[in-house]
Scaffold this motif. Structure first.
Motif, PDB file in Angstrom:
ATOM      1  N   ARG A 211      22.524 -44.204 -34.481  1.00 53.76           N
ATOM      2  CA  ARG A 211      21.901 -43.018 -34.937  1.00 53.76           C
ATOM      3  C   ARG A 211      22.567 -42.387 -36.132  1.00 53.76           C
ATOM      4  NH1 ARG A 211      17.279 -42.885 -34.474  1.00 53.76           N
ATOM      5  NH2 ARG A 211      17.465 -40.728 -34.692  1.00 53.76           N
ATOM      6  N   VAL A 212      23.911 -42.298 -36.078  1.00 60.26           N
ATOM      7  CA  VAL A 212      24.706 -41.909 -37.189  1.00 60.26           C
ATOM      8  C   VAL A 212      24.238 -42.481 -38.575  1.00 60.26           C
ATOM      9  CG1 VAL A 212      26.757 -41.323 -38.457  1.00 60.26           C
ATOM     10  CG2 VAL A 212      26.543 -40.901 -35.907  1.00 60.26           C
ATOM     11  N   GLY A 213      24.218 -44.031 -38.336  1.00 55.37           N
ATOM     12  CA  GLY A 213      23.497 -44.872 -39.600  1.00 55.37           C
ATOM     13  C   GLY A 213      22.062 -44.158 -39.878  1.00 55.37           C
ATOM     14  N   VAL A 214      21.410 -43.889 -39.190  1.00 59.09           N
ATOM     15  CA  VAL A 214      19.907 -43.450 -39.615  1.00 59.09           C
ATOM     16  C   VAL A 214      20.083 -42.153 -40.309  1.00 59.09           C
ATOM     17  CG1 VAL A 214      17.737 -42.607 -38.653  1.00 59.09           C
ATOM     18  CG2 VAL A 214      18.776 -44.574 -37.806  1.00 59.09           C
ATOM     19  N   ALA A 215      20.902 -40.980 -39.869  1.00 61.84           N
ATOM     20  CA  ALA A 215      21.182 -39.822 -40.718  1.00 61.84           C
ATOM     21  C   ALA A 215      21.801 -40.278 -42.175  1.00 61.84           C
ATOM     22  CB  ALA A 215      22.218 -39.100 -39.867  1.00 61.84           C
ATOM     23  N   GLN A 216      22.779 -41.127 -42.034  1.00 60.62           N
ATOM     24  CA  GLN A 216      23.589 -41.431 -43.358  1.00 60.62           C
ATOM     25  C   GLN A 216      22.390 -42.180 -44.156  1.00 60.62           C
ATOM     26  OE1 GLN A 216      25.540 -39.683 -43.958  1.00 60.62           O
ATOM     27  NE2 GLN A 216      27.582 -40.165 -43.277  1.00 60.62           N
TER      28      GLN A 216
ATOM     29  N   GLY B  66      27.644 -50.522 -34.099  1.00 60.95           N
ATOM     30  CA  GLY B  66      26.306 -49.812 -34.288  1.00 60.95           C
ATOM     31  C   GLY B  66      25.837 -49.506 -35.524  1.00 60.95           C
ATOM     32  N   PHE B  67      27.124 -48.667 -36.186  1.00 62.20           N
ATOM     33  CA  PHE B  67      26.693 -48.316 -37.739  1.00 62.20           C
ATOM     34  C   PHE B  67      26.654 -49.512 -38.625  1.00 62.20           C
ATOM     35  CE2 PHE B  67      28.048 -46.844 -41.932  1.00 62.20           C
ATOM     36  CZ  PHE B  67      27.382 -45.879 -42.074  1.00 62.20           C
ATOM     37  N   SER B  68      27.602 -50.378 -38.455  1.00 60.99           N
ATOM     38  CA  SER B  68      27.827 -51.585 -39.300  1.00 60.99           C
ATOM     39  C   SER B  68      26.499 -52.391 -39.215  1.00 60.99           C
ATOM     40  CB  SER B  68      29.110 -52.291 -39.235  1.00 60.99           C
ATOM     41  OG  SER B  68      30.231 -51.438 -39.321  1.00 60.99           O
ATOM     42  N   ASP B  69      26.235 -52.682 -38.252  1.00 59.83           N
ATOM     43  CA  ASP B  69      25.200 -53.755 -37.886  1.00 59.83           C
ATOM     44  C   ASP B  69      23.950 -53.260 -38.521  1.00 59.83           C
ATOM     45  OD1 ASP B  69      26.910 -55.155 -36.660  1.00 59.83           O
ATOM     46  OD2 ASP B  69      26.170 -54.804 -34.410  1.00 59.83           O
ATOM     47  N   LEU B  70      23.748 -51.749 -38.473  1.00 55.67           N
ATOM     48  CA  LEU B  70      22.548 -51.161 -39.063  1.00 55.67           C
ATOM     49  C   LEU B  70      22.621 -51.459 -40.703  1.00 55.67           C
ATOM     50  CD1 LEU B  70      19.721 -49.871 -38.866  1.00 55.67           C
ATOM     51  CD2 LEU B  70      21.087 -47.602 -38.983  1.00 55.67           C
ATOM     52  N   MET B  71      23.794 -51.276 -41.047  1.00 56.25           N
ATOM     53  CA  MET B  71      23.895 -51.363 -42.837  1.00 56.25           C
ATOM     54  C   MET B  71      23.605 -52.583 -43.056  1.00 56.25           C
ATOM     55  SD  MET B  71      24.416 -48.198 -43.770  1.00 56.25           S
ATOM     56  CE  MET B  71      23.607 -47.530 -42.324  1.00 56.25           C
ATOM     57  N   VAL B  72      24.340 -53.632 -42.422  1.00 57.50           N
ATOM     58  CA  VAL B  72      23.867 -55.096 -42.742  1.00 57.50           C
ATOM     59  C   VAL B  72      22.419 -55.439 -42.643  1.00 57.50           C
ATOM     60  CG1 VAL B  72      24.199 -57.557 -42.550  1.00 57.50           C
ATOM     61  CG2 VAL B  72      26.295 -55.867 -42.512  1.00 57.50           C
ATOM     62  N   ALA B  73      21.773 -54.868 -41.468  1.00 58.02           N
ATOM     63  CA  ALA B  73      20.435 -55.266 -41.498  1.00 58.02           C
ATOM     64  C   ALA B  73      19.221 -54.531 -42.344  1.00 58.02           C
ATOM     65  CB  ALA B  73      19.839 -54.595 -39.928  1.00 58.02           C
ATOM     66  N   VAL B  74      19.764 -53.477 -43.081  1.00 56.84           N
ATOM     67  CA  VAL B  74      19.051 -52.680 -43.901  1.00 56.84           C
ATOM     68  C   VAL B  74      19.439 -53.363 -45.430  1.00 56.84           C
ATOM     69  CG1 VAL B  74      18.732 -50.463 -45.281  1.00 56.84           C
ATOM     70  CG2 VAL B  74      18.594 -50.419 -42.574  1.00 56.84           C
ATOM     71  N   PHE B  75      20.631 -53.575 -45.744  1.00 53.89           N
ATOM     72  CA  PHE B  75      21.318 -53.934 -47.103  1.00 53.89           C
ATOM     73  C   PHE B  75      21.468 -55.403 -47.075  1.00 53.89           C
ATOM     74  CE2 PHE B  75      21.944 -49.344 -46.883  1.00 53.89           C
ATOM     75  CZ  PHE B  75      20.740 -48.880 -47.919  1.00 53.89           C
ATOM     76  N   GLY B  76      21.594 -56.137 -46.090  1.00 49.12           N
ATOM     77  CA  GLY B  76      21.792 -57.498 -46.244  1.00 49.12           C
ATOM     78  C   GLY B  76      23.225 -57.550 -46.575  1.00 49.12           C
ATOM     79  N   GLU B  77      23.617 -58.562 -47.280  1.00 49.09           N
ATOM     80  CA  GLU B  77      25.080 -58.707 -47.941  1.00 49.09           C
ATOM     81  C   GLU B  77      25.452 -57.308 -48.531  1.00 49.09           C
ATOM     82  OE1 GLU B  77      27.421 -61.063 -47.541  1.00 49.09           O
ATOM     83  OE2 GLU B  77      26.087 -61.926 -45.960  1.00 49.09           O
TER      84      GLU B  77
ATOM     85  N   SER C 202      12.300 -44.254 -38.889  1.00 53.54           N
ATOM     86  CA  SER C 202      11.937 -43.169 -39.780  1.00 53.54           C
ATOM     87  C   SER C 202      13.077 -42.297 -40.160  1.00 53.54           C
ATOM     88  CB  SER C 202      10.857 -42.284 -39.171  1.00 53.54           C
ATOM     89  OG  SER C 202      11.230 -41.724 -38.087  1.00 53.54           O
ATOM     90  N   LEU C 203      13.136 -42.148 -41.569  1.00 55.65           N
ATOM     91  CA  LEU C 203      14.184 -41.214 -42.264  1.00 55.65           C
ATOM     92  C   LEU C 203      13.455 -39.828 -42.218  1.00 55.65           C
ATOM     93  CD1 LEU C 203      15.534 -43.874 -44.979  1.00 55.65           C
ATOM     94  CD2 LEU C 203      16.257 -43.529 -42.610  1.00 55.65           C
ATOM     95  N   LYS C 204      14.488 -38.800 -41.965  1.00 56.62           N
ATOM     96  CA  LYS C 204      14.401 -37.466 -41.967  1.00 56.62           C
ATOM     97  C   LYS C 204      14.937 -36.769 -43.234  1.00 56.62           C
ATOM     98  CE  LYS C 204      13.324 -37.303 -37.226  1.00 56.62           C
ATOM     99  NZ  LYS C 204      12.849 -38.630 -37.165  1.00 56.62           N
ATOM    100  N   ASP C 205      14.363 -35.475 -43.550  1.00 56.32           N
ATOM    101  CA  ASP C 205      15.162 -34.867 -44.584  1.00 56.32           C
ATOM    102  C   ASP C 205      16.307 -34.286 -44.078  1.00 56.32           C
ATOM    103  OD1 ASP C 205      15.981 -32.791 -46.383  1.00 56.32           O
ATOM    104  OD2 ASP C 205      14.214 -31.604 -46.389  1.00 56.32           O
TER     105      ASP C 205
END
Length: 178
Positions: A92-97, A136-147, A37-40
């Protein structure tokens, strides 16, 4: 006639496979599927902003990790934290960003590409697995945005970070024109 029908069938199959191979999943849907869940992001506590837009580039300020309860994740990699704990902190930083991106854009579908990531790891001088932590950050970005989530990156060690945070990550994102 048969030759034309054959060509038509081949073209149809190629076009159909292209259409169905495209991943049309909305980034927000992927995030929800992962149980995130994304937060303000709130207002920064110092004299800076979360993001600055220049043309179609969005420059996001560095963020540190917070757990689900909002507590800062602190410690040095290589003595106080394991690589696995650092990986989770970077995630977790990925979630914040992602929260900052959502607040800035209103729709994560406006992200064209994660362009550049600078990952800073609070580490002992003999620690050498900075890349494994920032994964951890990079894997999350690819999981969310794909390529679109694949990016250029630097993962570097720091003697200290503000408030003893485990990692700090900043990024540059290409977004759809306004």
């Amino acid at each position: 006639m048969i030759n034309s029908l054959f060509r038509f069938t081949v073209c149809f199959l190629l076009f159909s496979s292209f259409l169905f191979s495209q991943d049309n999943t909305v980034p927000e849907d992927r995030i929800a599927e992962m149980g995130i869940s994304l937060k303000d992001p709130g207002t920064p506590s110092a004299n800076f902003v979360h993001a600055v837009r220049s043309g179609n580039l969005l420059f996001l300020a560095g963020k540190g990790p917070r757990d689900e309860e909002g507590n800062t994740i602190t410690g040095k990699l290589g003595s106080e934290l394991t690589v696995e704990q650092g990986y989770e902190a970077a995630k977790r930083v990925g979630v914040a960003q992602l929260s900052v991106l959502k607040a800035e854009l209103g729709d994560l579908g406006k992200v064209k590409r994660i362009v550049k990531v600078l990952g800073m790891v609070n580490a002992n001088p003999d620690f050498t697995e900075h890349s494994s932590v920032i994964n951890g950050f990079s894997d999350l970005m690819v999981a969310v945005f794909g390529e679109k989530g694949k990016h250029a990156r630097a993962a570097v060690g720091m003697g200290s970070l503000p408030g003893n945070i485990a990692v700090e990550i900043e990024l540059i994102v290409e977004v759809e024109p306004e």
